[in-house]
Design a protein around this motif. Structure first.
Motif, mmCIF file in Angstrom:
data_model
loop_
_atom_site.group_PDB
_atom_site.id
_atom_site.type_symbol
_atom_site.label_atom_id
_atom_site.label_comp_id
_atom_site.label_asym_id
_atom_site.label_seq_id
_atom_site.Cartn_x
_atom_site.Cartn_y
_atom_site.Cartn_z
ATOM 1 N N ALA A 28 0.798 -1.224 0.000
ATOM 2 C CA ALA A 28 0.000 0.000 0.000
ATOM 3 C C ALA A 28 0.827 1.269 0.000
ATOM 4 O O ALA A 28 0.286 2.340 -0.279
ATOM 5 N N SER A 29 2.115 1.232 0.329
ATOM 6 C CA SER A 29 2.904 2.460 0.445
ATOM 7 C C SER A 29 4.344 2.202 0.037
ATOM 8 O O SER A 29 4.787 1.054 -0.057
ATOM 9 N N ARG A 51 2.411 7.555 0.749
ATOM 10 C CA ARG A 51 1.516 6.682 1.500
ATOM 11 C C ARG A 51 0.513 5.954 0.621
ATOM 12 O O ARG A 51 -0.179 5.051 1.098
ATOM 13 N N SER A 52 0.400 6.316 -0.647
ATOM 14 C CA SER A 52 -0.590 5.676 -1.520
ATOM 15 C C SER A 52 0.047 5.127 -2.787
ATOM 16 O O SER A 52 -0.556 5.136 -3.852
ATOM 17 N N ASP A 57 -1.898 -0.530 -6.198
ATOM 18 C CA ASP A 57 -2.162 0.395 -7.303
ATOM 19 C C ASP A 57 -1.977 -0.304 -8.649
ATOM 20 O O ASP A 57 -2.733 -0.047 -9.600
#
Length: 676
Positions: A28-29, A51-52, A57
């Protein structure tokens, strides 16, 4: 990082710093940390993050790609079905892992939606093409970390990569191009974090002994404190203005303590917040601290000293607040007298003064005192009227300022935390849930007990209980067990605890008599043997001619024999009756009754047969001859007594008293002459 230090411990330089960039691209990060290593030392130089940005993704990019493709080819919209979305996302995650090791990969899902099987195919180049917006964000944390550390790319000696998403070839390609060197995988990506945490705990713990290694950690955010400060014209009614300062700048070492000084006349509050939240994606306020109440002894504003702590875990808090007030206190200041007169007095003392006795010293002191008194009178100034110059020189009253410190209460409100009332409600709810879980567990146990009883009893009815139950009884009980089993898997699947308990008791009403008959049959033999042994033992003892039983009266022995005969007759009658019954009949000779009979027989016979023998009468002693009476007879007897006998008597008396008698009479005469 600690684990990497262990792996390359032998290669660390003594003086020059080895700069290592750690890149963690997880699910996630993404995090980038640049650390400087020396022999036995680690220093964090910079830390940046996104953080994203992570593996999810890339999963989302594949999901959107195939959602559009399936909508065009199969005329289905996966976004309209939650179950289909979950299945497609799971398949895309597997597809991403396959593409990390292969140039192309297929996608097949059966009955994804509307009973349609879908198929897809994608190449690694196409995957990288649809992931360009994500890959462009990878360089930003890298550039920011180098900028904060004040290093050039050439100054980074090694690049370490961890994280599941770091296995994507396009990410590895970007890292290689950025740093100009191939990233390494010295650490195990799945274990490095947990092992590093364990090592750090061992370093901090006083229990474990590890190799000395210093870790200089830094805080990755800037922490500011704001408060309401009075404006210059606040006395004229102007509103207060908000003021603030950064107490812990980015990169501040941890742990750390800062002291702030405020001038306030009453209770005030300060806010702890992040100075920059542009990349944090979180609210800026961390907590608010109310300092007070307090009262100053003076009308002017008091000086308040506030300590702010950044602890080892990166948590900021106001540790304490102290009220500082200055007070003037008169303290006597003593000045030491001059040492020259003392030296002169010492020089005038004669050298032989130390050898004088105490009386001489006292006399000299009296003479000196008299001389002093006389000299005072001759000068015309009495002793009491002399100026006390020494007292004036030694004590001087001077004012001195003293700082009085008073602790001020501090209350804390943490934003994002759960209020105390809400915590209590959650605790009550947790207790209720725990109670429900316990009831469910007990219900499950009772249900399992019913099920186990059904299976166990059904097997025993056709095995070891077969001879202890009639055919009609077996058929009826078996049908009852089958009915209960069907009920368990149908209507009784989700019943309460009480229902299962009642069902088990209902079954045991039919099954317990069968179990009792089997149990009595298996236990009856050893119990009967025990009673027979008890009867025979006491009977043999009663008719025995052994000397140890001679003292027992014949009537008592006859009672033992009668009791044995009665017990034997009872046993014979019951056993004959029991042997005439079939095994499936209710037993008339119970093991408990046989045990009671054996205990009663033992309780009656044991006191009689173990009676102790009477003690033998004691032999009377012969009375001693009384000594002759009268003083003359005694003296005459003493005079006529044999001197040898007297000597023997003396020896006997001496031996009895533990004393050695004299060898002759001469020592006695010597003693008398000495006494005289």
């Amino acid at each position: 990082m600690q684990q990497w230090w262990i792996a390359v411990l032998a290669d660390l330089p003594e003086n020059d710093q080895l700069n290592v960039a750690f890149v963690d691209v997880g699910h996630a990060s993404m995090q980038v940390c640049i650390a400087g290593f020396k022999k036995g030392q680690l220093k964090i130089l910079a830390h940046s993050f996104d953080r994203s940005l992570g593996g999810r993704d890339f999963d989302e990019a594949l999901f959107q790609h195939f959602t559009t493709k399936f909508k065009a080819e199969y005329h289905i919209d996966v976004n309209q079905n939650a179950r289909a979305c979950l299945r497609l996302r799971a398949a895309c995650e597997k597809l991403k892992k396959v593409l990390s090791a292969n140039p192309e990969a297929p996608l097949n899902i059966e009955c994804l939606m509307e009973e349609k099987d879908v198929r897809g195919f994608i190449k690694r180049e196409e995957f990288e093409q649809i992931s360009i917006p994500i890959l462009e964000r990878v360089k930003r944390p890298l550039e920011k970390a180098l900028q904060d550390a004040g290093l050039a790319v050439e100054n980074v000696h090694t690049v370490e990569v961890v994280g599941s998403a770091s296995r994507i070839p396009s990410i590895m390609k970007i890292l290689t191009e950025f740093f100009g060197k191939e990233p390494k995988r010295t650490m195990n990506s799945s274990e490095c974090v947990s092992r590093g945490c364990a090592l750090q705990c061992a370093i901090l713990s006083p229990t474990f002994k590890v190799r000395e290694f210093q870790v200089q950690e830094c805080f990755p955010f800037s922490i500011a404190i704001s408060w309401k400060g009075a404006a210059p014209d606040s006395q004229n009614g102007a509103a207060d203005n908000q003021q603030g300062t950064i107490v812990f700048p980015k990169g501040n070492p941890i742990p750390s303590i800062k002291a702030l000084t405020f001038y306030r006349s009453g209770t005030f509050s300060i806010d702890v917040k992040y100075a920059d939240v542009s990349e944090l994606q979180a609210p800026d306020k961390i907590s608010t601290y109310t300092i007070g109440p307090f009262q100053s002894t003076k009308s002017e504003r008091a000086k308040v000293k506030v300590k702010v702590r950044l602890n080892l875990h990166g948590i900021v808090s106001v540790e304490s607040a102290t009220l500082l007030e200055e007070e003037e206190v008169e303290v006597p200041v003593t000045k030491e007298p001059s040492k020259e007169p003392a030296k002169m007095d010492t020089d005038e003392v004669p050298s032989d003064a130390a050898t004088k006795g105490p009386n001489e010293a006292d006399a000299n002191m009296e003479e000196a005192k008299s001389a002093a008194d006389a000299s005072g009178v001759e000068n015309g100034v009495p002793e009491a009227d002399k100026p006390t110059q020494m007292e004036t020189d030694t004590k001087v009253e001077a004012p001195k300022k003293k700082v009085k410190k008073t602790n001020i209460p501090v209350s804390e409100v943490v934003y994002g935390g759960i209020p105390a009332a809400e915590v209590e409600k959650l605790l009550e709810k947790e207790y209720e849930m725990a109670l429900q879980d316990r009831v469910m567990e007990e219900t499950k146990e009772k249900k399992n007990a019913v099920e186990a009883y059904v299976y166990d009893m059904r097997n025993k009815l056709s095995d070891k209980y077969q001879e202890f139950v009639t055919d009609p009884e077996r058929e009826g009980f078996t049908a009852k067990l089958q009915e209960t089993e069907d009920w368990l898997y149908e209507d009784g699947e989700d019943e309460t605890k009480g229902v299962y308990v009642a069902k088990l008791e209902e079954l045991k009403k039919q099954g317990d008599p069968i179990e009792v008959r089997y149990k009595e049959y298996t236990e009856r033999g050893p119990v009967l043997d025990q009673l027979v042994y008890c009867i025979n033992s006491y009977r043999e003892a009663a008719v025995s001619s052994d000397p140890k039983f001679e003292h027992i009266d014949l009537t008592e022995k006859q009672k033992v024999l009668n009791e044995c005969v009665e017990s034997e007759a009872w046993l014979r009658e019951k056993k004959q009756h029991q042997d005439s019954l079939p095994k499936y009949a209710t037993p008339v000779l119970l093991s408990a009754d046989v045990r009671k009979k054996a205990e009663a027989l033992d309780r009656f016979c044991r006191p009689i047969m173990t009676k102790p023998k009477p003690a033998k009468p004691a032999t009377p002693e012969t009375p001693a001859t009384p000594p002759p009476q009268g003083g003359e007879q005694q003296q005459q007897g003493d005079a006529n007594a044999d001197p040898n006998a007297n000597a023997g008597a003396n020896e006997t008396a001496g031996a009895a008293s533990g004393e050695v008698p004299p060898a002759s009479g001469e020592p006695m005469e010597t003693d008398k002459s000495e006494t005289a």
